[in-house]
Write a protein that holds these residues in place. Structure first.
Motif, PDB file in Angstrom:
ATOM      1  N   PRO A 209       2.787   4.835 -12.644  1.00 59.00           N
ATOM      2  CA  PRO A 209       3.524   3.972 -11.708  1.00 59.00           C
ATOM      3  C   PRO A 209       4.929   3.624 -12.193  1.00 59.00           C
ATOM      4  CG  PRO A 209       1.274   3.186 -11.984  1.00 59.00           C
ATOM      5  CD  PRO A 209       1.474   4.260 -13.011  1.00 59.00           C
ATOM      6  N   ARG A 210       5.907   3.696 -11.281  1.00 63.99           N
ATOM      7  CA  ARG A 210       7.277   3.296 -11.622  1.00 63.99           C
ATOM      8  C   ARG A 210       7.452   1.792 -11.452  1.00 63.99           C
ATOM      9  NH1 ARG A 210      10.835   2.648  -7.232  1.00 63.99           N
ATOM     10  NH2 ARG A 210       9.827   2.955  -5.213  1.00 63.99           N
ATOM     11  N   LEU A 211       6.536   1.171 -10.726  1.00 70.63           N
ATOM     12  CA  LEU A 211       6.519  -0.281 -10.555  1.00 70.63           C
ATOM     13  C   LEU A 211       5.148  -0.818 -10.940  1.00 70.63           C
ATOM     14  CD1 LEU A 211       8.310  -0.629  -7.080  1.00 70.63           C
ATOM     15  CD2 LEU A 211       9.295  -1.033  -9.334  1.00 70.63           C
ATOM     16  N   PRO A 212       5.112  -1.978 -11.607  1.00 70.61           N
ATOM     17  CA  PRO A 212       6.259  -2.746 -12.089  1.00 70.61           C
ATOM     18  C   PRO A 212       7.049  -1.959 -13.145  1.00 70.61           C
ATOM     19  CG  PRO A 212       4.225  -3.576 -13.033  1.00 70.61           C
ATOM     20  CD  PRO A 212       3.821  -2.569 -11.998  1.00 70.61           C
ATOM     21  N   VAL A 213       8.303  -2.331 -13.349  1.00 73.94           N
ATOM     22  CA  VAL A 213       9.202  -1.533 -14.171  1.00 73.94           C
ATOM     23  C   VAL A 213       8.742  -1.429 -15.625  1.00 73.94           C
ATOM     24  CG1 VAL A 213      11.229  -1.909 -12.743  1.00 73.94           C
ATOM     25  CG2 VAL A 213      10.680  -3.565 -14.525  1.00 73.94           C
ATOM     26  N   SER A 214       7.924  -2.375 -16.071  1.00 75.07           N
ATOM     27  CA  SER A 214       7.440  -2.348 -17.457  1.00 75.07           C
ATOM     28  C   SER A 214       6.251  -1.425 -17.654  1.00 75.07           C
ATOM     29  CB  SER A 214       7.037  -3.759 -17.891  1.00 75.07           C
ATOM     30  OG  SER A 214       5.975  -4.253 -17.061  1.00 75.07           O
ATOM     31  N   CYS A 215       5.675  -0.900 -16.564  1.00 75.81           N
ATOM     32  CA  CYS A 215       4.367  -0.243 -16.642  1.00 75.81           C
ATOM     33  C   CYS A 215       4.379   1.003 -17.522  1.00 75.81           C
ATOM     34  CB  CYS A 215       3.881   0.102 -15.242  1.00 75.81           C
ATOM     35  SG  CYS A 215       2.150   0.628 -15.194  1.00 75.81           S
ATOM     36  N   ARG A 216       5.339   1.891 -17.314  1.00 77.38           N
ATOM     37  CA  ARG A 216       5.320   3.161 -18.056  1.00 77.38           C
ATOM     38  C   ARG A 216       5.485   2.938 -19.555  1.00 77.38           C
ATOM     39  NH1 ARG A 216       8.798   7.092 -13.902  1.00 77.38           N
ATOM     40  NH2 ARG A 216       7.166   7.159 -12.285  1.00 77.38           N
ATOM     41  N   GLU A 217       6.378   2.030 -19.925  1.00 74.39           N
ATOM     42  CA  GLU A 217       6.579   1.739 -21.343  1.00 74.39           C
ATOM     43  C   GLU A 217       5.330   1.102 -21.946  1.00 74.39           C
ATOM     44  OE1 GLU A 217       9.590  -0.779 -24.314  1.00 74.39           O
ATOM     45  OE2 GLU A 217       9.891  -0.807 -22.141  1.00 74.39           O
ATOM     46  N   LEU A 218       4.713   0.202 -21.206  1.00 70.41           N
ATOM     47  CA  LEU A 218       3.490  -0.452 -21.688  1.00 70.41           C
ATOM     48  C   LEU A 218       2.360   0.552 -21.875  1.00 70.41           C
ATOM     49  CD1 LEU A 218       3.483  -3.716 -19.533  1.00 70.41           C
ATOM     50  CD2 LEU A 218       3.581  -3.619 -22.031  1.00 70.41           C
ATOM     51  N   VAL A 219       2.200   1.457 -20.905  1.00 75.40           N
ATOM     52  CA  VAL A 219       1.141   2.460 -21.004  1.00 75.40           C
ATOM     53  C   VAL A 219       1.325   3.317 -22.251  1.00 75.40           C
ATOM     54  CG1 VAL A 219       0.221   4.572 -19.959  1.00 75.40           C
ATOM     55  CG2 VAL A 219       0.569   2.548 -18.551  1.00 75.40           C
ATOM     56  N   ALA A 220       2.567   3.735 -22.514  1.00 79.24           N
ATOM     57  CA  ALA A 220       2.835   4.584 -23.684  1.00 79.24           C
ATOM     58  C   ALA A 220       2.485   3.846 -24.980  1.00 79.24           C
ATOM     59  CB  ALA A 220       4.295   5.018 -23.695  1.00 79.24           C
ATOM     60  N   LYS A 221       2.906   2.592 -25.096  1.00 77.25           N
ATOM     61  CA  LYS A 221       2.636   1.817 -26.306  1.00 77.25           C
ATOM     62  C   LYS A 221       1.152   1.510 -26.443  1.00 77.25           C
ATOM     63  CE  LYS A 221       7.150  -0.466 -26.701  1.00 77.25           C
ATOM     64  NZ  LYS A 221       7.874  -1.775 -26.649  1.00 77.25           N
ATOM     65  N   TYR A 222       0.534   1.127 -25.336  1.00 78.83           N
ATOM     66  CA  TYR A 222      -0.892   0.791 -25.352  1.00 78.83           C
ATOM     67  C   TYR A 222      -1.723   2.016 -25.721  1.00 78.83           C
ATOM     68  CZ  TYR A 222      -5.395  -0.967 -23.588  1.00 78.83           C
ATOM     69  OH  TYR A 222      -6.715  -1.353 -23.457  1.00 78.83           O
TER      70      TYR A 222
ATOM     71  N   LEU B  67       0.817  -1.207   0.000  1.00 74.93           N
ATOM     72  CA  LEU B  67       0.000   0.000   0.000  1.00 74.93           C
ATOM     73  C   LEU B  67       0.857   1.265   0.000  1.00 74.93           C
ATOM     74  CD1 LEU B  67      -2.807   1.280   0.140  1.00 74.93           C
ATOM     75  CD2 LEU B  67      -2.699   1.089   2.643  1.00 74.93           C
ATOM     76  N   GLU B  68       2.010   1.228   0.693  1.00 76.97           N
ATOM     77  CA  GLU B  68       2.850   2.425   0.757  1.00 76.97           C
ATOM     78  C   GLU B  68       3.317   2.844  -0.636  1.00 76.97           C
ATOM     79  OE1 GLU B  68       4.748  -0.625   2.756  1.00 76.97           O
ATOM     80  OE2 GLU B  68       2.567  -0.463   3.024  1.00 76.97           O
ATOM     81  N   GLU B  69       3.610   1.861  -1.497  1.00 76.63           N
ATOM     82  CA  GLU B  69       4.048   2.172  -2.853  1.00 76.63           C
ATOM     83  C   GLU B  69       2.915   2.800  -3.659  1.00 76.63           C
ATOM     84  OE1 GLU B  69       6.197   2.700  -6.261  1.00 76.63           O
ATOM     85  OE2 GLU B  69       6.983   2.182  -4.275  1.00 76.63           O
ATOM     86  N   LYS B  70       1.718   2.242  -3.538  1.00 78.87           N
ATOM     87  CA  LYS B  70       0.571   2.782  -4.286  1.00 78.87           C
ATOM     88  C   LYS B  70       0.194   4.169  -3.785  1.00 78.87           C
ATOM     89  CE  LYS B  70      -1.711  -1.014  -3.391  1.00 78.87           C
ATOM     90  NZ  LYS B  70      -2.714  -2.117  -3.326  1.00 78.87           N
TER      91      LYS B  70
END
Length: 361
Positions: free
Chosen positions: A161-174, A111-114
């Motif tokens: 989100p910076r985690l998971p590490v793939s999230c930002r790249e996935l969001v941009a492509k999606y 929860l602290e990360e979110k």
């Protein structure tokens, strides 16, 4: 957009409630009797109909008759249902699956990360657990993450989100791929209305001003799914929504012919629905439709809704080509920002907003 800087009450994360092991849900989440979903035991009532499924492959066919038939199917779905599913849409299937897994992983982070991304009513961007700022309102059984994608000046990947590490790249492509699909669909919808192919694209503000935002919905397990809802009945305030549902767990319900129909997701399909701005632009020919989300006692759900909208300062009104003496303009002109301030203040309220705008006949 909003002068409200903070939520009216302390925010409780629904996922935390679910994972605490409670057997009865707090009163704040119990809907009025008339608003509760119909369940048989722990399962939603079964319906024999489903929203139309349309194969977009035919649009790339060299056969003009086949393309016209597809346009007619989409037009019919927009008029009768306001919803349809599309297959063979061109968005990479691995990307779709990767997005779902990445966001499921995000919601299972500590929860602290979110909480690093906790949102406020000013923009709604970030990690949230309620819509609307009305004090002591009935709440929905869901958490979410909301982010801006278009127009580009609003996009800020550092808020993703910076985690998971793939999230930002996935969001941009999606976001890029689904926006391209939205562009194709607005062109198809324009043609189906007898308009120039780019009519709706320009009405949304064109390349520079059109908007797109993503809301990732997380519906935790609920010990009493017959008493609450994941999202209360509403019509989407924007132009068009492309929903990537959780294919393993049904949850979306659409109001059709006075009944709630549980949508059966087709694997690898997007669910497309018309928003209020499309109803305004088409002068009521294509209708936004009330829908809601039910929850499950045994399974959590993750769904991704990309909202494709007119730009915030774009003035939206019925298109001139769709206004005649026999069918005068039903709706007044207003910016999309003016319109959506309603739902950001009151939360989901059926179709009361768009219906309240109608000119008296």
């Amino acid at each position: 957009m909003s002068c409200v800087q903070s939520w009216p009450e302390p925010i409780v994360r629904v996922q935390s409630l679910s994972e605490s092991g409670i057997r009865t849900i707090p009163d704040r989440y119990i809907k009025h009797l008339s608003d509760r979903p119909l369940f048989t035991g722990n399962s939603p009532a079964v319906n024999k109909v489903n929203i139309p499924t349309i194969d977009l492959n035919s649009l790339f066919s060299g056969d003009g008759a086949v393309r016209r038939e597809t346009c007619e199917l989409i037009s019919g779905a927009c008029r009768e249902w306001g919803f349809f599913q599309v297959i063979n849409h061109g968005v990479d299937l691995k990307l779709m699956g990767g997005m779902q897994e990445a966001w499921r992983e995000f919601f299972h982070l500590p929860l602290e990360e979110k909480q690093r991304y906790a949102n406020s009513p000013t923009t709604y961007e970030g990690y949230g657990s309620r819509l609307g700022v009305v004090k002591e309102a009935k709440l929905d059984w869901s958490d979410y993450f909301f982010l801006h994608f278009l127009p580009e000046p609003l996009r800020d990947p550092s808020k993703w989100p910076r985690l998971p590490v793939s999230c930002r790249e996935l969001v941009a492509k999606y976001g890029e791929e689904v926006v391209k699909l939205c562009e194709k669909l607005t062109r198809i919808l324009s043609v189906s209305l007898g308009l120039k192919e780019d009519a709706l694209h320009q009405a949304f503000g064109g390349d520079e001003n059109r908007g797109a935002c993503l809301r990732v919905n997380f519906y935790p397990k609920c010990p009493q799914p017959d008493l609450t809802l994941g999202i209360s009945p509403h019509s989407d305030p924007g132009g068009m929504t492309l929903l990537l549902p959780d294919a393993d767990v049904a949850g979306l319900q659409v109001r059709h012919a006075g009944q709630w129909v549980t949508v059966k997701p087709v694997p690898n399909a997007f669910i497309v629905n018309m928003g209020d701005q499309m109803q305004v632009l088409t002068n009521g020919m294509y209708k936004s439709v009330e829908h809601r989300v039910i929850v499950n006692s045994g399974k959590e759900r993750v769904s991704l809704a990309l909202f494709y909208n007119p730009g915030g300062e774009t003035v939206v009104k019925p298109l001139e080509e769709l206004v005649t003496e026999e069918r005068p303009a039903i709706y007044p002109a207003m910016t999309f920002n003016q319109y959506r301030s309603f739902i950001r203040t009151r939360g989901p309220c059926g179709k009361s907003q768009v219906e309240s705008l109608k000119s008296p006949r």
